[in-house]
Motif scaffolding. Structure first.
Motif, short mmCIF file in Angstrom:
data_model
loop_
_atom_site.label_atom_id
_atom_site.label_comp_id
_atom_site.label_asym_id
_atom_site.label_seq_id
_atom_site.Cartn_x
_atom_site.Cartn_y
_atom_site.Cartn_z
N VAL A 111 -26.16 -57.57 -62.47
CA VAL A 111 -25.90 -58.01 -61.10
C VAL A 111 -27.24 -58.25 -60.43
CG1 VAL A 111 -24.91 -57.36 -58.88
CG2 VAL A 111 -23.76 -56.69 -60.98
N VAL A 112 -27.44 -59.49 -59.98
CA VAL A 112 -28.70 -59.84 -59.33
C VAL A 112 -28.61 -59.52 -57.84
CG1 VAL A 112 -29.30 -61.62 -60.99
CG2 VAL A 112 -27.97 -62.23 -58.98
N ASP A 113 -29.78 -59.29 -57.25
CA ASP A 113 -29.83 -59.00 -55.83
C ASP A 113 -29.45 -60.22 -55.01
OD1 ASP A 113 -30.60 -56.42 -56.30
OD2 ASP A 113 -32.75 -56.85 -56.14
N ARG A 114 -28.90 -59.95 -53.84
CA ARG A 114 -28.51 -60.99 -52.87
C ARG A 114 -27.46 -61.96 -53.43
NH1 ARG A 114 -31.66 -59.11 -49.27
NH2 ARG A 114 -33.91 -59.21 -49.19
N SER A 115 -26.53 -61.44 -54.18
CA SER A 115 -25.42 -62.25 -54.66
C SER A 115 -24.12 -61.64 -54.15
CB SER A 115 -25.41 -62.30 -56.20
OG SER A 115 -25.10 -61.02 -56.72
N LEU A 116 -23.02 -62.35 -54.38
CA LEU A 116 -21.72 -61.84 -53.96
C LEU A 116 -21.40 -60.54 -54.69
CD1 LEU A 116 -19.06 -62.11 -52.41
CD2 LEU A 116 -18.20 -63.46 -54.32
N LEU A 117 -21.75 -60.47 -55.98
CA LEU A 117 -21.50 -59.25 -56.73
C LEU A 117 -22.33 -58.08 -56.20
CD1 LEU A 117 -21.17 -60.42 -60.44
CD2 LEU A 117 -19.38 -59.61 -58.91
N ASP A 118 -23.53 -58.36 -55.71
CA ASP A 118 -24.35 -57.30 -55.14
C ASP A 118 -23.70 -56.75 -53.87
OD1 ASP A 118 -26.77 -55.71 -55.16
OD2 ASP A 118 -27.36 -56.86 -53.37
N THR A 119 -23.15 -57.63 -53.05
CA THR A 119 -22.43 -57.19 -51.85
C THR A 119 -21.20 -56.37 -52.23
OG1 THR A 119 -23.16 -59.18 -50.70
CG2 THR A 119 -21.33 -57.98 -49.72
N LEU A 120 -20.45 -56.85 -53.23
CA LEU A 120 -19.29 -56.10 -53.69
C LEU A 120 -19.69 -54.75 -54.29
CD1 LEU A 120 -17.12 -58.92 -55.29
CD2 LEU A 120 -16.73 -57.71 -53.13
N PHE A 121 -20.87 -54.72 -54.93
CA PHE A 121 -21.38 -53.47 -55.47
C PHE A 121 -21.55 -52.43 -54.36
CE2 PHE A 121 -25.28 -50.94 -55.92
CZ PHE A 121 -24.89 -50.08 -56.92
N TRP A 122 -22.15 -52.84 -53.26
CA TRP A 122 -22.38 -51.89 -52.16
C TRP A 122 -21.07 -51.47 -51.50
CZ3 TRP A 122 -26.41 -49.16 -52.34
CH2 TRP A 122 -27.58 -49.67 -52.90
N LEU A 123 -20.11 -52.38 -51.39
CA LEU A 123 -18.79 -52.00 -50.86
C LEU A 123 -18.10 -51.03 -51.81
CD1 LEU A 123 -17.50 -55.41 -49.48
CD2 LEU A 123 -18.18 -53.41 -48.16
#
Length: 107
Positions: free
Chosen positions: A37-49
């Motif tokens: 998962v790369v930073d500043r991607s949709l998956l990164d946002t979902l990771f934090w959620l």
């Protein structure tokens, strides 16, 4: 009036959604740890959620363990179940404790 859901159909829906979200959050955490998962991607946002969901479910599991221990139930079983099921697990545990308090005790 209880703020926790008691309708069996609603509890089933919550259980399915909760278990799916936690499995997804664990999967994203593993992917993040492996560098997928790369930073500043949709998956990164979902990771934090997902991380927040994991943290909240962990807090719920600890609360369920304390409640179960005070009610003389198996705290490990209650904690693991509540971690995966979330609010539905806490709700079922509280209903179980409430029903056990209503039944007359045997001498």
């Amino acid at each position: 009036m209880s703020l926790l859901p008691t309708d069996p159909r609603l509890l089933t829906i919550i259980k399915i959604i909760s278990c799916s979200v936690i499995m997804g959050a664990l999967g994203l955490t593993l992917a993040k740890l492996n560098g997928m998962v790369v930073d500043r991607s949709l998956l990164d946002t979902l990771f934090w959620l997902g991380s927040m969901a994991l943290l909240l479910h962990l807090v719920e599991a600890i609360a369920a363990m304390v409640l179960a221990d005070r009610a003389h139930l198996n705290p490990l079983k209650a904690g693991i179940y509540t971690f995966w099921m979330g609010v539905a697990g806490i709700s079922e545990l509280l209903l179980q404790i409430e029903n056990s308090d209503r039944t007359p005790s045997q001498p």
